[in-house]
Motif scaffolding. Structure first.
Motif, PDB file in Angstrom:
ATOM      1  N   GLN A  17      53.129  56.155  24.484  1.00  0.00           N
ATOM      2  CA  GLN A  17      51.792  56.440  23.967  1.00  0.00           C
ATOM      3  C   GLN A  17      50.970  55.156  23.855  1.00  0.00           C
ATOM      4  OE1 GLN A  17      51.634  57.904  19.913  1.00  0.00           O
ATOM      5  NE2 GLN A  17      49.661  58.864  20.256  1.00  0.00           N
ATOM      6  N   TRP A  18      51.597  54.091  23.353  1.00  0.00           N
ATOM      7  CA  TRP A  18      50.898  52.809  23.242  1.00  0.00           C
ATOM      8  C   TRP A  18      50.485  52.320  24.628  1.00  0.00           C
ATOM      9  CZ3 TRP A  18      51.117  47.885  25.062  1.00  0.00           C
ATOM     10  CH2 TRP A  18      50.356  46.938  24.391  1.00  0.00           C
ATOM     11  N   MET A  19      51.388  52.407  25.582  1.00  0.00           N
ATOM     12  CA  MET A  19      51.090  51.950  26.948  1.00  0.00           C
ATOM     13  C   MET A  19      49.977  52.787  27.570  1.00  0.00           C
ATOM     14  SD  MET A  19      55.011  51.225  28.131  1.00  0.00           S
ATOM     15  CE  MET A  19      54.711  50.654  29.781  1.00  0.00           C
ATOM     16  N   TYR A  20      50.008  54.100  27.348  1.00  0.00           N
ATOM     17  CA  TYR A  20      48.971  54.985  27.876  1.00  0.00           C
ATOM     18  C   TYR A  20      47.617  54.644  27.263  1.00  0.00           C
ATOM     19  CZ  TYR A  20      46.389  59.223  29.008  1.00  0.00           C
ATOM     20  OH  TYR A  20      45.449  60.105  29.466  1.00  0.00           O
ATOM     21  N   LYS A  21      47.613  54.390  25.955  1.00  0.00           N
ATOM     22  CA  LYS A  21      46.367  54.126  25.237  1.00  0.00           C
ATOM     23  C   LYS A  21      45.758  52.770  25.607  1.00  0.00           C
ATOM     24  CE  LYS A  21      44.445  54.181  20.569  1.00  0.00           C
ATOM     25  NZ  LYS A  21      44.739  54.416  19.152  1.00  0.00           N
ATOM     26  N   TYR A  22      46.593  51.752  25.727  1.00  0.00           N
ATOM     27  CA  TYR A  22      46.083  50.393  25.909  1.00  0.00           C
ATOM     28  C   TYR A  22      46.275  49.810  27.313  1.00  0.00           C
ATOM     29  CZ  TYR A  22      45.685  50.567  20.871  1.00  0.00           C
ATOM     30  OH  TYR A  22      45.356  50.931  19.596  1.00  0.00           O
ATOM     31  N   GLY A  23      47.016  50.480  28.169  1.00  0.00           N
ATOM     32  CA  GLY A  23      47.327  49.929  29.487  1.00  0.00           C
ATOM     33  C   GLY A  23      46.112  49.646  30.347  1.00  0.00           C
ATOM     34  N   LYS A  24      45.195  50.584  30.456  1.00  0.00           N
ATOM     35  CA  LYS A  24      44.024  50.377  31.322  1.00  0.00           C
ATOM     36  C   LYS A  24      43.097  49.288  30.793  1.00  0.00           C
ATOM     37  CE  LYS A  24      44.262  54.955  33.247  1.00  0.00           C
ATOM     38  NZ  LYS A  24      43.830  56.323  33.048  1.00  0.00           N
ATOM     39  N   PRO A  25      42.821  49.262  29.474  1.00  0.00           N
ATOM     40  CA  PRO A  25      41.992  48.136  28.995  1.00  0.00           C
ATOM     41  C   PRO A  25      42.670  46.779  29.200  1.00  0.00           C
ATOM     42  CG  PRO A  25      42.061  49.876  27.343  1.00  0.00           C
ATOM     43  CD  PRO A  25      43.033  50.250  28.421  1.00  0.00           C
ATOM     44  N   ILE A  26      43.960  46.703  28.966  1.00  0.00           N
ATOM     45  CA  ILE A  26      44.681  45.447  29.185  1.00  0.00           C
ATOM     46  C   ILE A  26      44.616  45.062  30.656  1.00  0.00           C
ATOM     47  CG2 ILE A  26      46.980  44.378  29.201  1.00  0.00           C
ATOM     48  CD1 ILE A  26      47.548  45.956  26.591  1.00  0.00           C
ATOM     49  N   LEU A  27      44.793  46.028  31.540  1.00  0.00           N
ATOM     50  CA  LEU A  27      44.709  45.775  32.975  1.00  0.00           C
ATOM     51  C   LEU A  27      43.312  45.281  33.358  1.00  0.00           C
ATOM     52  CD1 LEU A  27      46.219  45.948  35.683  1.00  0.00           C
ATOM     53  CD2 LEU A  27      45.439  48.315  35.856  1.00  0.00           C
ATOM     54  N   ARG A  28      42.296  45.908  32.804  1.00  0.00           N
ATOM     55  CA  ARG A  28      40.908  45.520  33.098  1.00  0.00           C
ATOM     56  C   ARG A  28      40.642  44.090  32.643  1.00  0.00           C
ATOM     57  NH1 ARG A  28      36.227  46.464  30.089  1.00  0.00           N
ATOM     58  NH2 ARG A  28      37.318  47.928  28.737  1.00  0.00           N
ATOM     59  N   THR A 120      54.578  32.004  53.751  1.00  0.00           N
ATOM     60  CA  THR A 120      54.409  30.684  53.149  1.00  0.00           C
ATOM     61  C   THR A 120      53.840  30.890  51.737  1.00  0.00           C
ATOM     62  OG1 THR A 120      52.144  30.499  53.947  1.00  0.00           O
ATOM     63  CG2 THR A 120      53.894  29.635  55.395  1.00  0.00           C
ATOM     64  N   THR A 121      53.688  29.810  51.012  1.00  0.00           N
ATOM     65  CA  THR A 121      53.049  29.906  49.691  1.00  0.00           C
ATOM     66  C   THR A 121      51.642  30.476  49.830  1.00  0.00           C
ATOM     67  OG1 THR A 121      54.345  28.040  48.887  1.00  0.00           O
ATOM     68  CG2 THR A 121      52.365  28.596  47.644  1.00  0.00           C
ATOM     69  N   GLU A 122      50.926  30.063  50.855  1.00  0.00           N
ATOM     70  CA  GLU A 122      49.578  30.583  51.100  1.00  0.00           C
ATOM     71  C   GLU A 122      49.625  32.082  51.377  1.00  0.00           C
ATOM     72  OE1 GLU A 122      50.850  27.873  52.447  1.00  0.00           O
ATOM     73  OE2 GLU A 122      49.469  26.228  52.083  1.00  0.00           O
ATOM     74  N   GLY A 123      50.579  32.496  52.195  1.00  0.00           N
ATOM     75  CA  GLY A 123      50.730  33.917  52.494  1.00  0.00           C
ATOM     76  C   GLY A 123      51.050  34.729  51.246  1.00  0.00           C
ATOM     77  N   GLN A 124      51.884  34.185  50.378  1.00  0.00           N
ATOM     78  CA  GLN A 124      52.209  34.870  49.126  1.00  0.00           C
ATOM     79  C   GLN A 124      50.973  34.966  48.238  1.00  0.00           C
ATOM     80  OE1 GLN A 124      55.755  33.225  47.226  1.00  0.00           O
ATOM     81  NE2 GLN A 124      56.544  32.695  49.254  1.00  0.00           N
ATOM     82  N   TYR A 125      50.196  33.907  48.214  1.00  0.00           N
ATOM     83  CA  TYR A 125      48.953  33.871  47.430  1.00  0.00           C
ATOM     84  C   TYR A 125      48.010  34.991  47.895  1.00  0.00           C
ATOM     85  CZ  TYR A 125      44.662  31.784  45.465  1.00  0.00           C
ATOM     86  OH  TYR A 125      43.492  31.554  44.787  1.00  0.00           O
ATOM     87  N   ILE A 126      47.980  35.207  49.200  1.00  0.00           N
ATOM     88  CA  ILE A 126      47.102  36.239  49.760  1.00  0.00           C
ATOM     89  C   ILE A 126      47.660  37.635  49.498  1.00  0.00           C
ATOM     90  CG2 ILE A 126      46.136  37.172  51.905  1.00  0.00           C
ATOM     91  CD1 ILE A 126      46.225  34.185  52.935  1.00  0.00           C
ATOM     92  N   ILE A 127      48.956  37.823  49.708  1.00  0.00           N
ATOM     93  CA  ILE A 127      49.543  39.160  49.595  1.00  0.00           C
ATOM     94  C   ILE A 127      49.488  39.690  48.166  1.00  0.00           C
ATOM     95  CG2 ILE A 127      52.015  38.767  49.174  1.00  0.00           C
ATOM     96  CD1 ILE A 127      50.687  40.920  52.018  1.00  0.00           C
ATOM     97  N   LYS A 128      49.424  38.792  47.180  1.00  0.00           N
ATOM     98  CA  LYS A 128      49.305  39.236  45.788  1.00  0.00           C
ATOM     99  C   LYS A 128      47.998  39.976  45.561  1.00  0.00           C
ATOM    100  CE  LYS A 128      46.344  36.066  43.802  1.00  0.00           C
ATOM    101  NZ  LYS A 128      45.208  36.236  44.709  1.00  0.00           N
ATOM    102  N   ASN A 129      47.052  39.824  46.487  1.00  0.00           N
ATOM    103  CA  ASN A 129      45.795  40.556  46.360  1.00  0.00           C
ATOM    104  C   ASN A 129      45.990  42.065  46.458  1.00  0.00           C
ATOM    105  OD1 ASN A 129      44.171  38.311  45.887  1.00  0.00           O
ATOM    106  ND2 ASN A 129      43.973  37.913  48.068  1.00  0.00           N
ATOM    107  N   LEU A 130      47.097  42.498  47.040  1.00  0.00           N
ATOM    108  CA  LEU A 130      47.400  43.935  47.045  1.00  0.00           C
ATOM    109  C   LEU A 130      47.541  44.456  45.617  1.00  0.00           C
ATOM    110  CD1 LEU A 130      49.980  44.121  49.976  1.00  0.00           C
ATOM    111  CD2 LEU A 130      47.584  44.877  50.000  1.00  0.00           C
ATOM    112  N   SER A 134      45.132  47.203  43.858  1.00  0.00           N
ATOM    113  CA  SER A 134      45.709  48.372  43.187  1.00  0.00           C
ATOM    114  C   SER A 134      45.236  48.461  41.739  1.00  0.00           C
ATOM    115  CB  SER A 134      47.235  48.314  43.229  1.00  0.00           C
ATOM    116  OG  SER A 134      47.689  48.300  44.554  1.00  0.00           O
ATOM    117  N   ALA A 135      45.224  47.324  41.054  1.00  0.00           N
ATOM    118  CA  ALA A 135      44.749  47.302  39.667  1.00  0.00           C
ATOM    119  C   ALA A 135      43.282  47.709  39.601  1.00  0.00           C
ATOM    120  CB  ALA A 135      44.949  45.905  39.072  1.00  0.00           C
ATOM    121  N   ALA A 136      42.480  47.237  40.548  1.00  0.00           N
ATOM    122  CA  ALA A 136      41.063  47.603  40.579  1.00  0.00           C
ATOM    123  C   ALA A 136      40.883  49.098  40.821  1.00  0.00           C
ATOM    124  CB  ALA A 136      40.336  46.795  41.647  1.00  0.00           C
ATOM    125  N   ILE A 137      41.746  49.688  41.630  1.00  0.00           N
ATOM    126  CA  ILE A 137      41.682  51.137  41.863  1.00  0.00           C
ATOM    127  C   ILE A 137      41.963  51.892  40.571  1.00  0.00           C
ATOM    128  CG2 ILE A 137      42.855  53.065  43.020  1.00  0.00           C
ATOM    129  CD1 ILE A 137      43.123  51.149  45.478  1.00  0.00           C
TER     130      ILE A 137
END
Length: 159
Positions: A17-28, A120-130, A134-137
């Protein structure tokens, strides 16, 4: 045994319940912090991504483009802080995010140690954008959450 199960179920319910209530604001707010922080680093010329950006978007003057991109990202973050400006934040993010994957096309040798799996580290930096996408969705989907609840629209992963 039943007493332990009942206690577990009660605790599980409270945590859920706590996660449901506060998860989206924390994510935002987490998204906002990410965009403000990474964007601000570009504005003050202290981002580890500067060289990659300059090499990828070579048709723009980096002295202009990198701070411009930084301001754009800071605006995304600031707009994420308020539910009233959330749609604007998502619109700016939708316009910005595809460009973050350009190095995979323009500079694959910088993104991969061993194509297609070893980044590479650069590639990992980019792939984290997925994860950011997802969070933005999820955050963007909350704009009409009350209406969706009223219409009994379920999440695609609802049992």
């Amino acid at each position: 045994m039943k007493e332990n199960t009942a206690k577990f179920n009660k605790l599980d319910y409270q945590i859920g319940q706590w996660m449901y209530k506060y998860g989206k604001p924390i994510l935002r707010f987490s998204l906002a912090i990410n965009f403000i922080w990474f964007g601000a680093l570009k504005v003050v010329w202290d981002s580890p991504a500067q060289e990659l950006i300059a090499a990828t978007v070579y048709w723009f003057d980096p002295d202009f483009f990198i701070p411009f991109l930084g301001i754009w990202e800071v605006l995304i973050g600031l707009f994420l802080l308020s539910k009233r400006t959330l749609r604007l934040a998502i619109a700016l993010l939708v316009l910005q995010m595809p460009g973050t994957f350009l190095p995979f096309i323009i500079l694959p040798e910088v993104c991969f140690e061993n194509f297609p799996f070893v980044l590479t580290t650069e590639g990992q930096y980019i792939i984290k954008n997925l994860v950011l996408i997802s969070a933005a969705i999820v955050v963007g989907g909350s704009v009409r959450e009350r209406e969706f609840i009223e219409r009994d629209i379920k999440s695609a992963d609802t049992d």
